[in-house]
Design a protein around this motif. Structure first.
Motif, PDB file in Angstrom:
ATOM      1  N   ASP A  70       0.828  -1.216   0.000  1.00 48.39           N
ATOM      2  CA  ASP A  70       0.000   0.000   0.000  1.00 48.39           C
ATOM      3  C   ASP A  70       0.860   1.263   0.000  1.00 48.39           C
ATOM      4  N   ARG A  71       2.079   1.121  -0.432  1.00 45.97           N
ATOM      5  CA  ARG A  71       3.092   2.176  -0.493  1.00 45.97           C
ATOM      6  C   ARG A  71       3.738   2.461   0.863  1.00 45.97           C
ATOM      7  N   THR A  72       3.381   1.636   1.874  1.00 46.79           N
ATOM      8  CA  THR A  72       4.091   1.672   3.153  1.00 46.79           C
ATOM      9  C   THR A  72       4.856   0.376   3.363  1.00 46.79           C
ATOM     10  N   GLY A  73       4.684  -0.568   2.455  1.00 45.69           N
ATOM     11  CA  GLY A  73       5.297  -1.883   2.571  1.00 45.69           C
ATOM     12  C   GLY A  73       4.240  -2.962   2.409  1.00 45.69           C
ATOM     13  N   LEU A  74       4.671  -4.188   2.573  1.00 46.91           N
ATOM     14  CA  LEU A  74       3.809  -5.346   2.407  1.00 46.91           C
ATOM     15  C   LEU A  74       2.650  -5.303   3.398  1.00 46.91           C
ATOM     16  N   ILE A  75       1.437  -5.548   2.888  1.00 49.26           N
ATOM     17  CA  ILE A  75       0.269  -5.655   3.753  1.00 49.26           C
ATOM     18  C   ILE A  75      -0.434  -6.998   3.566  1.00 49.26           C
ATOM     19  N   GLY A  76       0.010  -7.782   2.594  1.00 51.75           N
ATOM     20  CA  GLY A  76      -0.584  -9.087   2.321  1.00 51.75           C
ATOM     21  C   GLY A  76       0.014  -9.668   1.059  1.00 51.75           C
ATOM     22  N   ALA A  77      -0.621 -10.703   0.556  1.00 54.75           N
ATOM     23  CA  ALA A  77      -0.126 -11.347  -0.665  1.00 54.75           C
ATOM     24  C   ALA A  77      -1.287 -11.985  -1.412  1.00 54.75           C
ATOM     25  N   VAL A  78      -1.098 -12.120  -2.705  1.00 58.51           N
ATOM     26  CA  VAL A  78      -2.026 -12.868  -3.552  1.00 58.51           C
ATOM     27  C   VAL A  78      -1.174 -13.748  -4.455  1.00 58.51           C
ATOM     28  N   SER A  79      -1.593 -14.992  -4.618  1.00 61.50           N
ATOM     29  CA  SER A  79      -0.775 -15.907  -5.410  1.00 61.50           C
ATOM     30  C   SER A  79      -1.649 -16.844  -6.223  1.00 61.50           C
ATOM     31  N   PHE A  80      -1.009 -17.441  -7.209  1.00 61.14           N
ATOM     32  CA  PHE A  80      -1.646 -18.450  -8.046  1.00 61.14           C
ATOM     33  C   PHE A  80      -0.779 -19.690  -8.041  1.00 61.14           C
TER      34      PHE A  80
END
Length: 190
Positions: A70-80
């Protein structure tokens, strides 16, 4: 992976070593990890390092992961997973970021990437029945329930009741087109 995806509020990018501390903090929250199949609890630094090594090793061959930033760093992930078969989407978001529409935004961007990068007819997902927020995200994106079953939960050490859902390429493309047309009409009225 070289793709960087941008939305109005988020960047989806390759996870890297700078994400380790946030991974441990956010994925280590039991309220997050208990809803995920392959995330143990407690989630430790070594798990984050192993996950990053796995991402590098697969390098888009049969799996693809994006850090949600979110432009502050990692907030989560999405993967396939299973990119060469019927892909499977998975995702998580840190608890401080729940309820803001971030996951719908990130998953939509990731699905757009998937359907434009691979000649696949559909994508599947599985969510625990006690996770209404995740099921709502999937349904909002056009996923439809195809089966019920049970899903592993490493954090809980057992299987939990789940639903399997499927999104057809044509359904996604049609709903995306309709949403774009609604936004255009809204802008013209304003």
């Amino acid at each position: 992976m070289t793709d960087i995806l941008r939305t109005a509020r988020l960047t989806l990018r390759t996870p890297d070593e700078s994400d380790i501390d946030r991974l441990v903090e956010l994925a280590g929250d039991f309220e997050v990890s208990k809803m995920l199949a392959v995330v143990p609890h407690p989630y430790e630094r070594r798990h984050a390092v192993e996950w990053l090594a796995h991402i590098r090793a697969t390098d888009g061959k049969d799996e693809q992961a994006f850090a949600i930033d979110d432009r502050t760093g990692l907030i989560g992930a999405v993967s396939f997973g299973k990119l060469r078969e019927t892909p499977r989407i998975g995702y998580w978001l840190g608890r401080p970021f729940w309820g803001r529409g971030y996951m719908s935004e990130a998953a939509h961007a990731a699905l757009t990437w998937l359907f434009s990068s691979f000649d696949t007819d559909a994508v599947e997902a599985e969510a625990m029945t006690e996770n209404p927020a995740s099921l709502a995200v999937l349904r909002k994106l056009g996923f439809e329930e195809t089966a019920s079953g049970s899903c592993a939960s490493q954090a809980r050490g057992g299987a939990m009741p789940s639903l399997v859902l499927r999104l057809e390429r044509n359904t996604f493309l049609t709903t995306t087109q309709e949403a774009t047309e609604r936004e255009t009409e809204k802008e013209l009225v304003e």
